[in-house]
Design an enzyme around this catalytic site. Structure first.
Site, PDB file in Angstrom:
ATOM      1  N   GLY A 199     -26.625   1.356   2.682  1.00  0.00           N
ATOM      2  CA  GLY A 199     -25.744   2.087   1.767  1.00  0.00           C
ATOM      3  C   GLY A 199     -26.062   1.708   0.331  1.00  0.00           C
ATOM      4  O   GLY A 199     -25.794   0.608  -0.112  1.00  0.00           O
TER       5      GLY A 199
ATOM      6  N   LYS B  29       0.865  -1.183   0.000  1.00  0.00           N
ATOM      7  CA  LYS B  29       0.000   0.000   0.000  1.00  0.00           C
ATOM      8  C   LYS B  29       0.895   1.224   0.000  1.00  0.00           C
ATOM      9  O   LYS B  29       2.061   1.145   0.409  1.00  0.00           O
ATOM     10  CB  LYS B  29      -0.857  -0.016   1.269  1.00  0.00           C
ATOM     11  CG  LYS B  29      -2.096   0.840   1.183  1.00  0.00           C
ATOM     12  CD  LYS B  29      -3.289   0.087   0.659  1.00  0.00           C
ATOM     13  CE  LYS B  29      -4.502   0.985   0.556  1.00  0.00           C
ATOM     14  NZ  LYS B  29      -5.693   0.255   0.123  1.00  0.00           N
TER      15      LYS B  29
HETATM   16  P1  NAD Z   1     -20.082   4.693  -2.350  1.00  0.00           P
HETATM   17  O1  NAD Z   1     -19.413   5.918  -1.815  1.00  0.00           O
HETATM   18  O2  NAD Z   1     -20.448   4.629  -3.797  1.00  0.00           O
HETATM   19  O3  NAD Z   1     -21.434   4.417  -1.527  1.00  0.00           O
HETATM   20  C1  NAD Z   1     -21.569   4.529  -0.153  1.00  0.00           C
HETATM   21  C2  NAD Z   1     -23.050   4.827   0.126  1.00  0.00           C
HETATM   22  O4  NAD Z   1     -23.277   4.745   1.535  1.00  0.00           O
HETATM   23  C3  NAD Z   1     -23.483   6.232  -0.300  1.00  0.00           C
HETATM   24  O5  NAD Z   1     -24.692   6.142  -1.043  1.00  0.00           O
HETATM   25  C4  NAD Z   1     -23.698   6.970   1.028  1.00  0.00           C
HETATM   26  O6  NAD Z   1     -24.734   7.938   0.948  1.00  0.00           O
HETATM   27  C5  NAD Z   1     -24.097   5.828   1.930  1.00  0.00           C
HETATM   28  N1  NAD Z   1     -23.869   6.061   3.348  1.00  0.00           N
HETATM   29  C6  NAD Z   1     -22.819   6.684   3.948  1.00  0.00           C
HETATM   30  N2  NAD Z   1     -22.969   6.643   5.275  1.00  0.00           N
HETATM   31  C7  NAD Z   1     -24.116   5.970   5.539  1.00  0.00           C
HETATM   32  C8  NAD Z   1     -24.795   5.581   6.718  1.00  0.00           C
HETATM   33  N3  NAD Z   1     -24.328   5.888   7.918  1.00  0.00           N
HETATM   34  N4  NAD Z   1     -25.973   4.897   6.597  1.00  0.00           N
HETATM   35  C9  NAD Z   1     -26.452   4.575   5.384  1.00  0.00           C
HETATM   36  N5  NAD Z   1     -25.840   4.896   4.218  1.00  0.00           N
HETATM   37  C10 NAD Z   1     -24.700   5.597   4.303  1.00  0.00           C
HETATM   38  O7  NAD Z   1     -19.123   3.479  -1.945  1.00  0.00           O
HETATM   39  P2  NAD Z   1     -19.038   2.037  -2.613  1.00  0.00           P
HETATM   40  O8  NAD Z   1     -17.984   2.036  -3.661  1.00  0.00           O
HETATM   41  O9  NAD Z   1     -20.411   1.537  -2.930  1.00  0.00           O
HETATM   42  O10 NAD Z   1     -18.414   1.204  -1.390  1.00  0.00           O
HETATM   43  C11 NAD Z   1     -19.204   0.874  -0.270  1.00  0.00           C
HETATM   44  C12 NAD Z   1     -18.309   0.204   0.783  1.00  0.00           C
HETATM   45  O11 NAD Z   1     -17.709  -0.979   0.217  1.00  0.00           O
HETATM   46  C13 NAD Z   1     -17.139   1.063   1.275  1.00  0.00           C
HETATM   47  O12 NAD Z   1     -16.885   0.741   2.620  1.00  0.00           O
HETATM   48  C14 NAD Z   1     -15.979   0.590   0.407  1.00  0.00           C
HETATM   49  O13 NAD Z   1     -14.724   0.799   1.057  1.00  0.00           O
HETATM   50  C15 NAD Z   1     -16.291  -0.892   0.298  1.00  0.00           C
HETATM   51  N6  NAD Z   1     -15.702  -1.541  -0.900  1.00  0.00           N
HETATM   52  C16 NAD Z   1     -16.025  -1.100  -2.145  1.00  0.00           C
HETATM   53  C17 NAD Z   1     -15.476  -1.738  -3.253  1.00  0.00           C
HETATM   54  C18 NAD Z   1     -15.825  -1.298  -4.668  1.00  0.00           C
HETATM   55  O14 NAD Z   1     -15.546  -2.053  -5.606  1.00  0.00           O
HETATM   56  N7  NAD Z   1     -16.448  -0.130  -4.845  1.00  0.00           N
HETATM   57  C19 NAD Z   1     -14.594  -2.822  -3.096  1.00  0.00           C
HETATM   58  C20 NAD Z   1     -14.298  -3.262  -1.802  1.00  0.00           C
HETATM   59  C21 NAD Z   1     -14.871  -2.604  -0.706  1.00  0.00           C
END
Ligand code: NAD
Length: 353
Positions: A176, A79
């Site tokens: 989320g 990282k």
């Molecule tokens: P994103 O930012 O697109 O979506 C997050 C969503 O959560 C948003 O719509 C936001 O409004 C909502 N949110 C934030 N706080 C909240 C709460 N307290 N209650 C309810 N909703 C809430 O993010 P993403 O890419 O969809 O990723 C979601 C999670 O998965 C993150 O923790 C990210 O680190 C993890 N993740 C994502 C990926 C990927 O491929 N995008 C891969 C591995 C892990």
């Protein structure tokens, strides 16, 4: 002090890079390359102290070793952090200087996107090094692939708890509705699950519910909503001392990173009879996508590999049951066994075409 921190977690190499002309200050941590070159994103963040930056990069790179090993990838864990406010500091010149720094490591570290770095940034980094993935000529948006992996993990948990992999009629609460949560909710609903969605963005929830056959729950009531599966797909730390007593589910399985506020909460869930799918195991679809981009492969292939997450998770759940321990401990043991049994590999990446 620095050597102690590095020794504590068993890192192989920690490199500091500076470029006074552009203000670049970067730390690259290579935790373990027993399974292959280290891969992990670059976080651009305004840390309060340099010690905080070091602590973060050490913690995150170690986590990448476990994530890659638990996903059966031929990769190690690494990282990088760039220290400073990205709004003020992030320039093409700085990203190019950073690309030269990554190149200097000769393929022992492959970088990608993370907090405050995106596809466009990786394209600039790529001008100076072949050891960067997550660009627009890669395999595209990883989120639906991450969601597909979470879906297969939910199937594995359902098989364990209810004796069937079918999600038909399975009640799932998705917290989320972002890039991953939305794709997961759609895949679940398309396969007959009874989905309830929740997000702090109420307009977004309402618009999604208008177009899909899903229920909604207010964000403050999401933990106490009775369901089979609680799928956290928003932020970390949501499984904690306050929320565990509220949970009315049999399974916690979602994409969010660092779902557990603390490691001991895995045991607390187990005591409640709740099966917890470790976050880094079930959300590995994103890593699988960038790994495929680097190692060579197609988007379809990445979807197939993400679908295999469920089989691995089943193995870990069985192992946990046999050993009377948490699935988290079983996942760590699975990863450590892979690392210990690794044949000698070339720890240096071959430049991508
Ligand atoms: P994103 O930012 O697109 O979506 C997050 C969503 O959560 C948003 O719509 C936001 O409004 C909502 N949110 C934030 N706080 C909240 C709460 N307290 N209650 C309810 N909703 C809430 O993010 P993403 O890419 O969809 O990723 C979601 C999670 O998965 C993150 O923790 C990210 O680190 C993890 N993740 C994502 C990926 C990927 O491929 N995008 C891969 C591995 C892990």
């Amino acid at each position: 002090m620095v050597f102690d921190s590095i020794d504590d977690r068993g890192h192989e190499q920690v490199s500091y890079f500076t470029d006074p002309e552009t203000g670049l200050k970067a730390i690259v941590a290579i935790h373990d390359t027993a399974l292959g070159p280290s891969l992990g994103g670059t976080r651009f963040y305004d840390y309060e102290t340099e010690d905080d930056a070091l602590e973060d990069v050490l913690r995150l790179s170690e986590a990448m070793t476990y994530k890659a090993a638990a996903a059966d990838l031929p990769l190690g864990g690494g990282k990088a952090v760039i220290v400073g406010n990205p709004e003020e500091l992030k320039t093409e010149d700085l990203l190019e200087a950073y690309g030269r720094a990554v190149d200097h490591l000769g393929g022992r570290y492959i970088t990608s996107v993370d907090v405050n770095t995106g596809v466009e940034d990786m394209e600039i980094v790529r001008r100076e090094t072949d050891y960067a993935v997550g660009t627009s000529d890669g395999l595209g948006n990883p989120s639906p692939i991450t969601a597909h992996g979470v879906f297969s993990g939910i199937q594995a948990c359902a098989d364990h708890v209810y004796g069937t992999e079918s999600v038909e009629g399975l009640e799932v609460v998705v917290q989320g509705l972002g890039k991953v949560g939305q794709a997961l909710a759609e895949e679940l609903a398309d396969n007959g699950a009874e989905v309830t969605v929740s997000d702090i963005d109420e307009d977004h929830v309402a618009a999604f519910a208008d177009e899909h056959d899903v229920d909604t729950v207010a964000p403050e009531n999401v933990y106490e909503e009775p369901c089979d599966v609680f799928a956290p797909c928003a932020v970390g730390g949501v499984v904690n001392d306050d929320t565990i007593p509220q949970l009315e589910c049999d399974i916690v399985a979602g994409a969010a990173n660092n779902v557990l506020a603390e490691r001991r909460h895995a045991e607390a869930l187990r005591e409640e009879g709740i099966v917890y799918a470790p976050d880094y195991v079930i959300n590995a679809g994103g890593l699988i996508t960038v790994a495929k981009e680097y190692l060579g492969g197609t988007r379809e292939g990445a979807f197939d590999e993400a679908a295999a997450i469920g089989d691995r998770l089943s193995e870990m759940i069985d192992r946990a049951e046999r050993q009377d321990t948490t699935v988290l401990a079983a996942a760590e043991e699975y990863a450590e066994e892979r690392i210990e049994n690794a044949e000698s590999v070339d720890e240096t990446a071959v430049p991508a075409e």
